[in-house]
Design an enzyme around this catalytic site. Structure first.
Site, PDB file in Angstrom:
ATOM      1  N   ASP B 170      -1.610  -0.412 -30.955  1.00  0.00           N
ATOM      2  CA  ASP B 170      -1.796  -1.754 -31.608  1.00  0.00           C
ATOM      3  C   ASP B 170      -0.315  -1.973 -32.690  1.00  0.00           C
ATOM      4  O   ASP B 170      -0.098  -1.114 -33.669  1.00  0.00           O
ATOM      5  CB  ASP B 170      -2.705  -1.711 -32.753  1.00  0.00           C
ATOM      6  CG  ASP B 170      -4.093  -1.955 -31.980  1.00  0.00           C
ATOM      7  OD1 ASP B 170      -4.034  -1.319 -30.665  1.00  0.00           O
ATOM      8  OD2 ASP B 170      -4.926  -2.597 -32.526  1.00  0.00           O
ATOM      9  N   LYS B 233      -3.291  -9.811 -31.196  1.00  0.00           N
ATOM     10  CA  LYS B 233      -4.243  -9.509 -32.175  1.00  0.00           C
ATOM     11  C   LYS B 233      -3.918 -10.204 -33.428  1.00  0.00           C
ATOM     12  O   LYS B 233      -2.920 -10.451 -33.836  1.00  0.00           O
ATOM     13  CB  LYS B 233      -4.374  -7.894 -32.302  1.00  0.00           C
ATOM     14  CG  LYS B 233      -5.109  -7.436 -33.312  1.00  0.00           C
ATOM     15  CD  LYS B 233      -5.138  -5.898 -33.560  1.00  0.00           C
ATOM     16  CE  LYS B 233      -5.470  -5.302 -34.896  1.00  0.00           C
ATOM     17  NZ  LYS B 233      -5.321  -3.706 -34.649  1.00  0.00           N
ATOM     18  N   LYS B 269      -7.544  -9.943 -29.761  1.00  0.00           N
ATOM     19  CA  LYS B 269      -8.520  -9.238 -30.670  1.00  0.00           C
ATOM     20  C   LYS B 269      -8.329  -9.751 -31.991  1.00  0.00           C
ATOM     21  O   LYS B 269      -7.139  -9.657 -32.651  1.00  0.00           O
ATOM     22  CB  LYS B 269      -7.768  -7.816 -30.479  1.00  0.00           C
ATOM     23  CG  LYS B 269      -8.577  -6.857 -31.580  1.00  0.00           C
ATOM     24  CD  LYS B 269      -7.727  -5.461 -31.462  1.00  0.00           C
ATOM     25  CE  LYS B 269      -8.446  -4.489 -32.598  1.00  0.00           C
ATOM     26  NZ  LYS B 269      -7.794  -2.996 -32.803  1.00  0.00           N
TER      27      LYS B 269
END
Lengths: 770, 333
Positions: B170, B233, B269
């Site tokens: 991430d 995300k 996400k």
């Protein structure tokens, strides 16, 4: 066993991840219907009224078809009973201080809060609308309406000084309108001190429940009465003694019929017609958000009617793709299910749309949707032309992220409400209404209050119905004029001709009529105007109108002031013209002086119009614009030949209208004298003055589809004809029904009523945020 | 469809995605875009109220939500013991007896991944291996959460995390580049992240709370996808504004537009601030509404959360037993 079934389902749903039913229990709605033994009545004077021997209509669940209750159809005597109750209640209610009415409205808002579950389940059950829509939007809005109007009632003595409540108001709702439409109208009516009789279509119990809630507050039975019956009872309701105004919400054609039927009746008529909306989607739009707007406007249960969709050609394909994708995800179902987008109404519209789309596609034709009509445009200018080229003028939304373009479209659309980058927002503080065939009745905001007010001291409206008035022949023939002796006119002679397009023109009929002075001598010949001259005058006015609208208020003011100066300069000519008609010198001088003052006063008022509203939930302002009516026709009264002419003209011009005037019939000379000054001062065609037979000219103007509003000061018969004929393009009309008006008094000659009638409101919503 | 086929399809798609998407940075995809914030706000309000699920549907949806969770701990005081506990919870997210009662105990229910700081990747990998689990370990990287470190160290951070066994990375984007409109530079950076990840999945954190406007959110989403992200995300969970519905709507619309343009499905996400079971249901329905059922798989949808799981377990407990659980009835994570 039930448990294992449930377990299996959970396992299945875990894979499919589908939606399940979210039923909202409607037990309390049924229990309430049971309290009436499933037999509803009318709610009159704080009591249920259940007359015997009435045809009853079943109230059904629109989805299951289950018979929920029966509703009696009202007859004339039920209507009379309701009006009688409202009239009795009015005597007390209208005399109360605003603060007491405010308290009552607040209590009613609390009452709704306490019984909201009953209200939303009942409404959703009988209309099939998605319960979420009723629960999350309608009920809170109903409470807000009561609270906002309570505040207005509280401050009424201060902010609405000079106005008084009209009296008993009749409200006629068509079946497609929700109970919220009733709230929009009864709140202002009750707030200002009117009492109401609502005629709802049978089978809609929610208004009855609301009336019951109001009635159970005890103190003032009879201020809100609800009766069930077809809209055809409208004329009966309107003709009851004491009914001062009838507001009708429904289809355009029904409104037209009602307008004709009620011509000459006692009650004034307010029309809120059709619910079609327009959506303009430009290439500078956030297309996804605009598509949400389309979905909301067309297929949600908050949509009340059809939608016209104008899409810029360059984003047509993209929009259509997104729209189809979005439509595929809409969920329809039982209104009482908490997870549907559309209840019965939205779903029906959606199904119909899809069927037509399929049919159209299989035939290779363009898609003619019955509820959503989509068409492309190339430029913003073209969009405006297309959008304004319809007889409807309800609401529209503009989708563009370019501020300049959005404002240009927002200002240019001839509708009552424009939302920029949003659709269907409503708030008690913001006036909502329309123009053209959408009717000119308003609700919400200050305009909603004025709907039920009249200037203090105005006598009650009585029927002035002339049964034997023949609409087909009224004013059709023009009497012939033959030479009748030498002219003993003023010196220099008054100009001859019709003042059209900025100059004096010979009348189309090439004939004249004689004007006599007070002694019966022939004073002058004036031109005999006819249908062709009216046509020319209206055309000239239309040509001049855009230029005048675009003038800043300051420029309008200075022209009106210049006209006032010209009037004063030639005071002697005007006084002598008036004297020849038997006006005393002193009075004549006052009339000229007052006329000049009116021109100046309206010039000054031109500067201050419209204002800004700040709506709580909305970040950003709502502009309340006052826009001109367009081409306004004015038939001036016979009395006060100069003053009435100047007063009406000044108010009309100050608000940006282009005007066609018919001056006083007995004494048109002063008006023609003013035309001489206007010829040099004002843009050509802005003001047109046509002399001739008043009934004939009135007929031509009232039947003219391109005259956007008509003020008539003349006979009762003429007034009745004007009301009847206005049904053609549903132009707003203002008639005096044969009653004289005190033009020399400030209130009647230059009061705020003129200003209200000389322009129409537009609400422009400007949400902000980045 | 047999599950082995699914796995195959999954790998196939993901192997190829990187190469397919190695396209150029096409700025015309973002130059004309307009996002109207008030309109998006209204849609966000609507969508939360429009879709409810109850009873069995609710239980099933909540169980499904568990499989989307990236069970996360990102604290300064993380040690191998609490990471180990987290991994155990990821493997056994819901009490076995509750799953049995719902007849889903044979579904192999686990969270989608475990998400930790780079220094804790080894601990997580070891703990999961010990538990006999194949749950992937995700690591935050590139100077998380602010991203204000040198590009060189940010790239090195990715490589080290991958070396330690993280299969999902991430990364946070460089907000400076967004706020100053250097879209090509942003693209280049994310391309380098992509390269540094190798076979690991790249989840790009946009830190939407710091991008200034929804239009920037859309543009950053598009750039991140063009540069080869597997997921986009919302936030790090460390900004003041985290995963909100309006932001999500804009990102989901970008994902759909990208899919329409390229045929590639990119994952989404949301992270930060999703704490209650009810919230998670709303997020599921949002995905279902805006993108459709195909996106409701752990390959394309994750929820970054730490406390959400216990609330879901609490709700499942209530659904099964009809009682509200005491604090000690459910194991801590």
């Amino acid at each position: 066993m039930a448990a294992t079934h449930a377990q299996r389902s959970t396992r299945e749903i875990f894979t499919t991840l589908e939606y399940g039913p979210v039923p909202e229990s409607h037990a309390c709605a049924l229990a309430w219907l049971d309290t009436q033994d499933r037999h509803l009545g009318h709610y009159v004077n704080g009591k249920w009224l259940k007359p015997e021997h009435r045809n009853s209509v079943p109230c059904r669940d629109p989805i299951t078809g289950e018979n929920l209750a029966s509703c009696p159809q009202a007859q004339a005597e039920d209507v009379a009973a309701a009006v009688e109750a409202a009239r009795t209640a009015w005597e007390n209610w209208s005399g109360l201080p605003g603060a007491s009415r405010a308290q009552y409205l607040t209590r009613l808002a609390k009452m709704i809060q306490k019984h909201q579950r009953l209200l939303w389940t009942l409404e959703s059950l009988v209309t099939g609308r998605a319960v979420r829509e009723v629960r999350d939007r309608d009920i809170p809005l109903a409470q807000q309406l009561l609270q906002w109007h309570a505040v207005q009632a509280y401050t009424q003595e201060e902010t609405l000084a000079g106005w008084e409540p009209m009296g008993v108001i009749g409200l006629i709702l068509s079946p497609t309108f929700s109970f919220l439409e009733m709230m929009w109208r009864i709140c202002p009516a009750l707030a200002v001190g009117c009492t109401v009789v609502v005629l709802v279509p049978p089978g809609s119990p929610t208004p009855l429940l609301l009336a019951q809630l109001a009635g159970e507050l005890g103190s003032f039975p009879g201020i809100l009465n609800v009766i069930n019956g077809p809209a055809s009872l409208g004329p009966i309701l309107a003709s009851q003694p004491g009914v001062q105004k009838v507001t009708f919400c429904g289809a355009v054609e029904e409104g037209r019929v009602l307008r004709r039927t009620l011509a000459g009746q006692g009650a004034e008529l307010g029309l809120a017609l059709g619910a079609e909306s327009l959506l303009v989607l430009t290439e500078a739009a956030d297309v996804d958000s605009a598509v949400e707007g389309v979905v909301d406007a067309a297929w949600s249960d908050r949509s009340a009617g059809g939608l016209r969709l104008l899409i810029q050609e360059s984003v047509w394909d993209e929009t259509m793709r997104r729209l189809q994708e979005r439509m595929a995800r809409l969920r329809g179902g039982r209104g009482l299910d908490g997870a549907v987008d559309m209840g019965a109404r939205g779903a029906a519209a959606h199904d119909l749309a899809q069927r037509y789309v399929r049919e159209a596609q299989s035939q290779g034709a363009q898609v003619p949707w019955p509820v959503v009509v989509a068409s492309p445009f190339r430029t913003a200018k073209e969009a405006l032309a297309v959008a304004n080229g319809t007889p409807r003028g309800g609401s529209a939304s503009v989708w563009s992220e370019r501020l300049g373009q959005a404002l240009e479209l927002g200002y240019g659309l001839r509708v009552g409400t424009v939302w920029i980058n949003a659709h269907g927002l409503r708030h008690p503080e913001v006036p909502t209404g329309g123009c053209k065939e959408s009717g000119s009745s308003w609700h919400g905001g200050p305009d909603g209050l004025y709907e039920y007010l009249r200037p203090s001291g105005t006598p009650a409206r009585l029927p002035s119905l002339s049964e034997n008035l023949n609409y087909d022949t009224f004013g059709l023939a023009v009497p012939l004029t033959l030479p009748s002796g030498p002219e003993i006119g003023p010196s220099p002679a008054a100009p001859y001709g019709l003042f059209i397009g900025g100059r004096f023109q010979a009348p189309g009929a090439r004939s004249s009529r004689c004007i006599q002075d007070s002694k019966g001598n022939l004073q002058a010949y004036v031109a005999e105007g006819g249908a062709k001259d009216i046509r020319g005058a209206v055309e000239a006015a239309h040509q001049a109108a855009p230029g005048w609208v675009s003038q800043p208020p300051g420029a309008r003011a200075s022209l009106l002031w210049a006209l006032a100066s010209a009037l004063e300069r030639r005071e002697s000519a005007f006084t002598s013209a008036l004297e020849r008609h038997g006006v005393e010198l002193k009075t004549a001088k006052v009339e000229v002086e007052l006329s000049a003052r009116r021109l100046r006063a309206w010039g000054a008022r031109a500067q201050a119009q419209g204002h800004l509203l700040q709506v709580a939930e909305l970040r950003g302002p709502v502009l309340r614009l006052r826009e001109p009516l367009g081409v306004l026709a004015i038939v001036c009264p016979d009395e006060w030949p100069l003053l009435a002419f100047a007063s009406l003209l000044a108010a009309a011009l100050a608000h940006g209208n282009a005007v066609v005037l018919v001056p006083s019939g007995v004494c048109p000379i002063p008006a023609l004298e003013v035309c001489q000054d206007m010829a040099t001062l004002l843009p050509a065609g802005l003001v047109n003055v046509v002399t001739g037979d008043r009934d004939h000219l009135t007929r031509c103007l009232a039947l003219h589809q391109d005259v956007q509003a008509l003020w008539y000061f003349g006979s009762a018969q003429g007034s009745q004809f004007v009301e009847w004929a206005s049904a053609g393009n549903l132009k707003p009309v203002w008639v005096n029904r044969g009653r004289p008006r005190a033009w020399d008094q400030e209130a009647q000659g230059a009061g705020p009523e003129l200003g209200l009638r000389a322009a129409r409101t537009k609400a422009l919503w400007l949400p902000m945020g980045d | 469809m047999p599950s082995s086929f699914c796995v195959f399809k999954y790998f196939f798609e993901h192997r190829y995605r990187h190469y397919q998407r190695a396209g150029d940075c096409d700025l015309s995809w973002i130059s004309k875009i307009q996002v109207n914030q008030p309109a998006v706000l209204r849609r966000a309000e609507q969508i939360q109220a429009r879709r409810m699920v109850k009873k069995e549907w609710q239980a099933a949806w909540l169980l499904k939500a568990v499989t989307f969770i990236d069970l996360t701990t990102l604290s300064g005081d993380d040690t191998s013991s609490n990471v180990q506990r987290l991994c155990y919870k990821a493997k056994y997210p819901i009490r076995e007896d509750l799953l049995k009662a719902l007849n889903v105990h044979d579904k192999g229910l686990t969270t989608a991944a475990v998400c930790v700081y780079p220094a804790r990747v080894c601990d997580a990998v070891k703990a999961l291996k010990a538990a006999g689990s194949t749950i992937p370990v995700a690591s935050v990287a590139t100077g998380f959460p602010a991203g204000q470190t040198h590009l060189k160290t940010r790239l090195e951070e990715i490589r080290l995390a991958v070396e330690d066994g993280a299969t999902e990375i991430d990364v946070v984007i460089n907000r400076t580049l967004v706020l100053t409109g250097q879209w090509e530079a942003l693209y280049d950076e994310i391309r380098q992240f992509r390269k540094a990840c190798g076979e690991a999945h790249l989840k790009t954190i946009l830190a939407t709370g710091e991008l200034g406007s929804l239009t920037n959110v859309y543009k950053a989403s598009m750039i991140a996808m063009m540069a080869g992200s597997d997921f986009i995300k919302t936030s790090t969970g460390k900004e003041t504004v985290n995963a909100t519905f309006p932001v999500a709507i804009v990102m989901l619309r970008a994902i759909r537009d990208f899919f329409w343009k390229t045929g590639n499905k990119i994952g989404f996400k949301p992270a930060g601030g999703i704490r209650s079971a009810k919230d998670s249901l709303a997020w599921l329905s949002l995905i279902k509404e805006e993108l459709g059922d195909e996106w409701l798989t752990p390959e394309l949808f994750r929820i970054g959360a730490s406390t959400l799981l216990s609330d879901i377990e609490r709700q499942i407990y209530h659904h099964v037993t009809g009682r509200y659980a005491a604090y000690h009835d459910l194991p801590m994570s």
